[in-house]
Design an enzyme around this catalytic site. Structure first.
Site, mmCIF file in Angstrom:
data_model
loop_
_atom_site.group_PDB
_atom_site.id
_atom_site.type_symbol
_atom_site.label_atom_id
_atom_site.label_comp_id
_atom_site.label_asym_id
_atom_site.label_seq_id
_atom_site.Cartn_x
_atom_site.Cartn_y
_atom_site.Cartn_z
ATOM 1 N N LYS A 36 0.806 -1.231 0.000
ATOM 2 C CA LYS A 36 0.000 0.000 0.000
ATOM 3 C C LYS A 36 0.836 1.276 0.000
ATOM 4 O O LYS A 36 0.413 2.280 -0.548
ATOM 5 C CB LYS A 36 -0.976 -0.006 1.179
ATOM 6 C CG LYS A 36 -0.329 0.021 2.543
ATOM 7 C CD LYS A 36 -1.349 -0.279 3.633
ATOM 8 C CE LYS A 36 -0.685 -0.217 4.991
ATOM 9 N NZ LYS A 36 -1.434 -0.940 6.021
ATOM 10 N N ARG A 130 -8.218 -1.192 16.204
ATOM 11 C CA ARG A 130 -8.581 -0.854 14.843
ATOM 12 C C ARG A 130 -9.479 -2.002 14.409
ATOM 13 O O ARG A 130 -10.453 -2.255 15.103
ATOM 14 C CB ARG A 130 -7.341 -0.655 13.958
ATOM 15 C CG ARG A 130 -7.644 0.238 12.760
ATOM 16 C CD ARG A 130 -6.456 0.438 11.836
ATOM 17 N NE ARG A 130 -6.119 -0.774 11.096
ATOM 18 C CZ ARG A 130 -5.087 -0.870 10.268
ATOM 19 N NH1 ARG A 130 -4.280 0.160 10.090
ATOM 20 N NH2 ARG A 130 -4.849 -1.994 9.627
HETATM 21 C C1 LIG Z 1 -0.520 -1.744 6.588
HETATM 22 C C2 LIG Z 1 -0.851 -3.064 7.091
HETATM 23 C C3 LIG Z 1 0.165 -4.008 7.291
HETATM 24 C C4 LIG Z 1 1.633 -3.700 7.062
HETATM 25 O O1 LIG Z 1 2.141 -2.953 8.113
HETATM 26 P P1 LIG Z 1 3.697 -2.571 8.186
HETATM 27 O O2 LIG Z 1 3.857 -1.959 9.525
HETATM 28 O O3 LIG Z 1 3.956 -1.650 7.080
HETATM 29 O O4 LIG Z 1 4.453 -3.839 8.058
HETATM 30 C C5 LIG Z 1 -0.204 -5.257 7.737
HETATM 31 N N1 LIG Z 1 -1.490 -5.575 7.983
HETATM 32 C C6 LIG Z 1 -2.495 -4.683 7.819
HETATM 33 C C7 LIG Z 1 -3.887 -5.099 8.113
HETATM 34 C C8 LIG Z 1 -2.211 -3.395 7.369
HETATM 35 O O5 LIG Z 1 -3.197 -2.526 7.202
#
Ligand SMILES: *Cc1c(COP(=O)(O)O)cnc(C)c1O
Length: 377
Positions: A36, A130
């Site tokens: 992302k 969340r």
């Molecule tokens: C963004 C996201 C990740 C990745 O997180 P990082 O800290 O960049 O490794 C993993 N799982 C979910 C659900 C996310 O939204």
């Protein structure tokens, strides 16, 4: 160089992918690359795939569709599922993370319509507040999900350290493992994927003698920035400087350190305070909040950021006197990287390392000044 520009070192990212994959795989944890931050960028996605990640995850359907249409040869996990997108979710993704029954029901309908099966991972709330189903409601959700046609429950997962910074420690991971065991026993099912979290799970992984049932992590930040997000510590053997933002000096000279004249609010409605330290070497760069989230930029050693508005970044260059046209290079944190990669005013420059750029990992903070570029790496 057309500035502002972000240079993206594909070889450093490839190295980080291979290193993390090896590290986690050795102890039975599969990793998925989270794309992302790079806005569904096909070039970067292909680097992840070529270096061993067969599954990519993204929070946005637009990004996944882009990678899918550009022929990225991977399976896709959707991290954030919208009721209004279920048809696309079923069509373009293999697995989605879910925490709402109404959405899972809609996914089921969409899958039935196309005579396909959509796989889901149920997210469990473990305290970061969340996404996630409260553990007390899990039995009900699983019971319902198991009856839905077109839906295959392939695992459970959790996401910590995002909204509230709650650490994915031994206790939380054991809790997820025992929830998995309980569900399997109660419903006589197997849950092949137990997805313990994100880059913030690094310290847990390194310090835990027993990883329990956790066999999957979703990694973004540690792949791209080479660091662990909770303390921002660099991870050994990884490059922390795969991305560098360059901006150009448009004014430079000695000026007072404090503003003078009758004062109201600044352009963003704040009343900034400035330290009084006499006349200083100041430089203005042609980059601002419109281009990138400036709070997350780290300037080269010997330079401090005094502030930014929409189009200008103001620096104290201390003992250095920059010239108009010089380029200054910045490291970026995750927030700034996210904004730079999504910015249509920041040029993306993909670089492949040549021999002289093969510096060792963790080169952050090293100072190199060439004729036209003031840089961190
Ligand atoms: C963004 C996201 C990740 C990745 O997180 P990082 O800290 O960049 O490794 C993993 N799982 C979910 C659900 C996310 O939204």
């Amino acid at each position: 160089m057309s500035t502002p520009e972000i240079s993206i070192d594909l070889d450093k990212i490839a190295h980080n992918v291979r290193t993390l994959k090896k590290l986690y795989n050795t102890r039975g944890i599969a990793i998925t690359g989270v794309t992302k931050v790079m806005s569904g960028n096909t070039r970067l996605a292909k680097i992840l795939v070529e270096n061993g990640l067969g599954i990519l995850a993204d929070s946005r359907m637009t990004n996944i569709k882009k990678m899918w249409c550009d022929g990225v040869q991977a399976k896709f996990i959707l991290l954030r599922t919208l009721l209004s997108e279920v048809e696309e979710v079923v069509k373009y993704t293999d697995i989605s993370l879910n925490s709402e029954l109404s959405i899972i029901r809609a996914l089921s309908k969409a899958a039935k319509k196309t005579k396909s099966t959509h796989q889901i991972i149920l997210m469990v709330e473990l305290g970061d507040l969340r996404e996630g189903i409260m553990p007390i409601k899990l039995n009900h959700v699983v019971r319902t999900v198991l009856k839905l046609q077109g839906i295959k429950l392939v695992g459970i997962g959790t996401n910590l350290a995002c909204f509230a910074g709650v650490k994915p420690n031994e206790r939380k991971m054991r809790q997820l493992s025992s929830i998995a065991n309980d569900l399997e026993k109660k419903f006589n099912i197997t849950l092949p994927i137990i997805s313990g979290g994100n880059s913030a799970n690094y310290n847990w992984f390194m310090s835990s003698p027993n990883l329990g049932r956790i066999n999957h992590l979703r990694l973004g930040e540690s792949i791209f920035l080479g660091c662990e997000p909770l303390n921002k510590d660099p991870i050994s053997e990884l490059f922390t400087n795969a991305f560098t933002l360059h901006a150009e000096v448009i004014e430079s000279g000695v000026k007072p350190s404090t503003p003078y004249g009758e004062k109201g609010l600044d352009a963003f409605g704040n009343k900034p305070e400035f330290e009084s330290c006499g006349a200083i070497q100041r430089a203005i760069l042609a980059i601002g909040k419109q281009d990138v989230s400036t709070e997350g930029l780290t300037p080269p050693i010997g330079i401090t950021i005094l502030g930014a508005n929409s189009d200008h970044l103001i620096l104290n260059t201390h003992k250095m006197s920059l010239k108009v046209g010089d380029k200054v290079a910045f490291d970026l944190n995750y927030g700034s990287l996210l904004s730079a990669m999504h910015s249509n005013t920041v040029t993306k420059n993909y670089v492949q390392a040549t021999n002289d750029r093969r510096v060792l990992p963790n080169g952050r903070g090293k100072r190199l000044i060439s004729q036209t570029t003031i840089s961190n790496n």
